[in-house]
Design an enzyme around this catalytic site. Structure first.
Site, PDB file in Angstrom:
ATOM      1  N   ASP A 212       6.520  -1.676  -8.767  1.00 58.39           N
ATOM      2  CA  ASP A 212       7.341  -0.482  -8.559  1.00 58.39           C
ATOM      3  C   ASP A 212       8.570  -0.513  -9.457  1.00 58.39           C
ATOM      4  O   ASP A 212       9.383  -1.446  -9.392  1.00 58.39           O
ATOM      5  CB  ASP A 212       7.754  -0.427  -7.083  1.00 58.39           C
ATOM      6  CG  ASP A 212       8.399   0.902  -6.695  1.00 58.39           C
ATOM      7  OD1 ASP A 212       8.715   1.705  -7.587  1.00 58.39           O
ATOM      8  OD2 ASP A 212       8.589   1.120  -5.484  1.00 58.39           O
ATOM      9  N   GLU A 238       4.273   1.951 -10.571  1.00 57.56           N
ATOM     10  CA  GLU A 238       4.791   3.042  -9.739  1.00 57.56           C
ATOM     11  C   GLU A 238       6.117   3.583 -10.253  1.00 57.56           C
ATOM     12  O   GLU A 238       7.028   2.821 -10.573  1.00 57.56           O
ATOM     13  CB  GLU A 238       4.953   2.526  -8.309  1.00 57.56           C
ATOM     14  CG  GLU A 238       5.425   3.575  -7.312  1.00 57.56           C
ATOM     15  CD  GLU A 238       5.307   3.083  -5.887  1.00 57.56           C
ATOM     16  OE1 GLU A 238       6.183   3.422  -5.079  1.00 57.56           O
ATOM     17  OE2 GLU A 238       4.336   2.355  -5.573  1.00 57.56           O
ATOM     18  N   GLU A 264       6.594  10.061  -4.879  1.00 59.10           N
ATOM     19  CA  GLU A 264       7.577   9.858  -3.809  1.00 59.10           C
ATOM     20  C   GLU A 264       8.728  10.860  -3.909  1.00 59.10           C
ATOM     21  O   GLU A 264       9.262  11.303  -2.885  1.00 59.10           O
ATOM     22  CB  GLU A 264       8.105   8.425  -3.902  1.00 59.10           C
ATOM     23  CG  GLU A 264       9.235   8.068  -2.990  1.00 59.10           C
ATOM     24  CD  GLU A 264       9.748   6.654  -3.241  1.00 59.10           C
ATOM     25  OE1 GLU A 264      10.873   6.358  -2.818  1.00 59.10           O
ATOM     26  OE2 GLU A 264       9.023   5.853  -3.875  1.00 59.10           O
ATOM     27  N   HIS A 313       3.924   7.257   0.265  1.00 63.37           N
ATOM     28  CA  HIS A 313       5.091   6.376   0.263  1.00 63.37           C
ATOM     29  C   HIS A 313       5.453   6.023   1.698  1.00 63.37           C
ATOM     30  O   HIS A 313       5.714   6.900   2.519  1.00 63.37           O
ATOM     31  CB  HIS A 313       6.258   7.094  -0.418  1.00 63.37           C
ATOM     32  CG  HIS A 313       7.587   6.455  -0.206  1.00 63.37           C
ATOM     33  ND1 HIS A 313       8.558   7.008   0.612  1.00 63.37           N
ATOM     34  CD2 HIS A 313       8.119   5.304  -0.691  1.00 63.37           C
ATOM     35  CE1 HIS A 313       9.625   6.242   0.611  1.00 63.37           C
ATOM     36  NE2 HIS A 313       9.399   5.201  -0.168  1.00 63.37           N
ATOM     37  N   GLU A 335       0.978   2.021   2.700  1.00 63.99           N
ATOM     38  CA  GLU A 335       2.012   1.046   2.370  1.00 63.99           C
ATOM     39  C   GLU A 335       2.643   0.503   3.647  1.00 63.99           C
ATOM     40  O   GLU A 335       2.933   1.260   4.580  1.00 63.99           O
ATOM     41  CB  GLU A 335       3.090   1.703   1.505  1.00 63.99           C
ATOM     42  CG  GLU A 335       4.232   0.776   1.124  1.00 63.99           C
ATOM     43  CD  GLU A 335       5.238   1.435   0.202  1.00 63.99           C
ATOM     44  OE1 GLU A 335       5.997   0.710  -0.460  1.00 63.99           O
ATOM     45  OE2 GLU A 335       5.256   2.693   0.131  1.00 63.99           O
TER      46      GLU A 335
END
Length: 372
Positions: A212, A238, A264, A313, A335
């Site tokens: 990420d 990400e 997100e 997300h 997640e």
């Protein structure tokens, strides 16, 4: 006659404190002005409110936790507008609010506020009918949801190795790490690569590993990172770029074998169509930010048409009800923020995976219980 929305009001507002885990941020260029923001300060979630919707049957109600900024928008602009409307008219109310807020909305805080109304309505209507929310979405498409362990913030080599191995021991077959650096660090590429190498050497290649970047890279930096990371077989990178930089997402996605994931910080179906047209094939909307479950279902349809998947997300309960209502081929996993307490203040029964999988029960609505 279905019950109607009687009133919406704030139950309580509280300031919260969280541990400041290290990770790369889009504000890293300005640390001398902003200092080191915690993840919750960065998401404007360091002060939260609990907002409640009562129906006119004098029995049914729903509660949701959101940021104070979003709460203020709901109370100032939306609460009176929906009062007296049937709680069953979820899609109509969503469209009404979206069109009403167009001059100041379409993204950001206005859509966050619409999410609040949408999720409160889903919860209250499902409770009125005596069913879980996922039954309103078509029922379960499976009995359990695969979870991936999400944390692995940049710390010492020993700590990263220990944490990564612990997830495998707990039954996870997938995990996500955070990068440490962006373009503001001249040695950022090497530092990021070393983090990935430490984790790969620790868990091997049979475990899915994603990374990420949280909107913190630019195209040039992202291209360098992708070239260096391809040999580590990442499941995705990400949010490497700023959310509105669709042209760079298109350029990047065509020049790496690593899947690019984002969403997100994108809104409604229009942003996600742009992402799909840019080559992104892992979409990551969050029902508490994207506008609620109503646009989540539409995004799933878009994803299927493009051969993409939706991996929301966070594993808040709202996302889990959406995921379990979709085929695994469209929404394959959830997640799980292993060390964050995300939207769990005063929640007595937050969802937790067991041996790498979430399961949802038969509780009415979203099934959350609060200590308020």
């Amino acid at each position: 006659m279905t019950a109607k929305i009687d009133k919406i009001y704030v139950v309580t507002t509280e300031r919260i404190s969280r541990q400041n885990f290290p990770y790369v941020k889009p504000t890293d260029y300005y640390r001398e002005y902003l200092g080191s923001l915690s993840p919750f300060q960065s998401a404007f979630m360091d002060k939260v409110c609990f907002i409640r919707m009562d129906l006119d049957d004098n029995v049914t109600y729903s509660i949701l936790e959101t940021s104070e900024s979003v709460c203020n928008f709901v109370m100032s602009n939306l609460a009176d507008l929906v009062r007296g409307l049937p709680v069953s008219r979820i899609n109509m109310v969503w469209d009404l609010l979206y069109r009403y807020t167009l001059p100041i909305g379409r993204s950001g805080i206005a859509i966050h506020a619409i999410s609040v109304i949408n999720l409160l309505m889903y919860d209250a209507y499902a409770k009125l009918l005596g069913v879980p929310v996922y039954e309103l979405l078509g029922g379960k498409a499976r009995d359990k949801i695969r979870a991936y362990a999400s944390h692995l913030h940049p710390t010492s080599k020993d700590e990263l190795e220990k944490e990564a191995r612990s997830y495998v021991e707990e039954g996870y077959a997938a995990m996500k790490m955070r990068f440490c650096c962006g373009p503001s660090d001249p040695l950022g590429v090497d530092k990021n690569v070393e983090l990935v190498k430490v984790i790969r050497d620790s868990v091997g290649y049979s475990v899915d590993l994603a990374g990420d970047a949280w909107m913190s890279w630019n195209l040039n930096f992202a291209l360098k990172m992708a070239r260096r990371l391809e040999k580590y077989e990442l499941s995705w990178i990400e949010e490497p770029l700023l959310p509105d930089d669709f042209e760079s997402y298109s350029y990047l996605s065509k020049r790496t074998d690593i899947p690019i994931a984002t969403g997100e910080h994108h809104y409604h179906v229009y942003d996600f169509k742009r992402l799909l047209n840019s080559g992104v094939r892992i979409l990551q909307p969050d029902s508490i930010w994207v506008g609620g479950i109503t646009p989540m279902k539409r995004i799933a349809g878009l994803a299927e048409a493009y051969g993409a998947v939706v991996i929301p997300h966070t594993s808040n309960i709202y996302n889990l009800h959406f995921i379990i209502s979709e085929p695994e081929s469209i929404a394959p996993m959830a997640e799980h923020l292993t060390k964050y307490k995300w939207l769990e203040d005063r929640v007595l029964n937050p969802p937790k995976p067991i041996k790498g999988y979430f399961e949802l029960g038969e509780e009415k609505g979203f099934g959350l219980k609060y200590s308020l």
